[in-house]
Scaffold this motif. Sequence first.
Motif, PDB file in Angstrom:
ATOM      1  N   THR A  24       8.381  -2.416  -5.273  1.00 15.64           N
ATOM      2  CA  THR A  24       8.284  -3.865  -5.163  1.00 15.64           C
ATOM      3  C   THR A  24       6.962  -4.240  -4.524  1.00 15.64           C
ATOM      4  N   GLU A  25       6.430  -5.353  -4.987  1.00 11.81           N
ATOM      5  CA  GLU A  25       5.165  -5.848  -4.447  1.00 11.81           C
ATOM      6  C   GLU A  25       5.374  -6.808  -3.285  1.00 11.81           C
ATOM      7  N   THR A  26       6.568  -7.356  -3.138  1.00  9.30           N
ATOM      8  CA  THR A  26       6.788  -8.383  -2.122  1.00  9.30           C
ATOM      9  C   THR A  26       7.613  -7.863  -0.948  1.00  9.30           C
ATOM     10  N   GLU A  27       7.253  -8.326   0.225  1.00  6.48           N
ATOM     11  CA  GLU A  27       7.979  -7.930   1.433  1.00  6.48           C
ATOM     12  C   GLU A  27       9.391  -8.519   1.437  1.00  6.48           C
ATOM     13  N   GLU A  28       9.557  -9.692   0.843  1.00  8.07           N
ATOM     14  CA  GLU A  28      10.882 -10.322   0.796  1.00  8.07           C
ATOM     15  C   GLU A  28      11.884  -9.443   0.030  1.00  8.07           C
ATOM     16  N   ILE A  29      11.472  -8.932  -1.119  1.00  8.90           N
ATOM     17  CA  ILE A  29      12.361  -8.064  -1.894  1.00  8.90           C
ATOM     18  C   ILE A  29      12.533  -6.725  -1.184  1.00  8.90           C
ATOM     19  N   ALA A  30      11.469  -6.210  -0.592  1.00  8.28           N
ATOM     20  CA  ALA A  30      11.557  -4.949   0.145  1.00  8.28           C
ATOM     21  C   ALA A  30      12.583  -5.052   1.266  1.00  8.28           C
ATOM     22  N   GLU A  31      12.615  -6.172   1.966  1.00  8.83           N
ATOM     23  CA  GLU A  31      13.580  -6.357   3.059  1.00  8.83           C
ATOM     24  C   GLU A  31      15.011  -6.382   2.529  1.00  8.83           C
ATOM     25  N   LYS A  32      15.218  -7.023   1.397  1.00 11.98           N
ATOM     26  CA  LYS A  32      16.551  -7.043   0.780  1.00 11.98           C
ATOM     27  C   LYS A  32      16.974  -5.635   0.366  1.00 11.98           C
ATOM     28  N   ILE A  33      16.035  -4.862  -0.173  1.00 10.46           N
ATOM     29  CA  ILE A  33      16.337  -3.484  -0.561  1.00 10.46           C
ATOM     30  C   ILE A  33      16.676  -2.661   0.677  1.00 10.46           C
ATOM     31  N   ARG A  34      15.878  -2.810   1.738  1.00 14.37           N
ATOM     32  CA  ARG A  34      16.143  -2.070   2.985  1.00 14.37           C
ATOM     33  C   ARG A  34      17.555  -2.350   3.505  1.00 14.37           C
TER      34      ARG A  34
END
Length: 64
Positions: A24-34
Amino acid sequence: MILNRSQIAREKVEQLKLGVTAFTETEEIAEKIRKSVAELQLNVIEDHTDRGVWFIPQDETKTK
């Protein structure tokens, strides 16, 4: 085309559950994945690059 970030994150988590690397390129999606990775207790390594975050599933048999 409207993209739902939560849906994108869910699809990437499904990839991880199947043993497929996700990016993912976005931190918002990365946080949801985490958050999902933690809830599901998936064994995943995060690789941060200047372009985004790779989530790399780890084979349970190799880590034991």
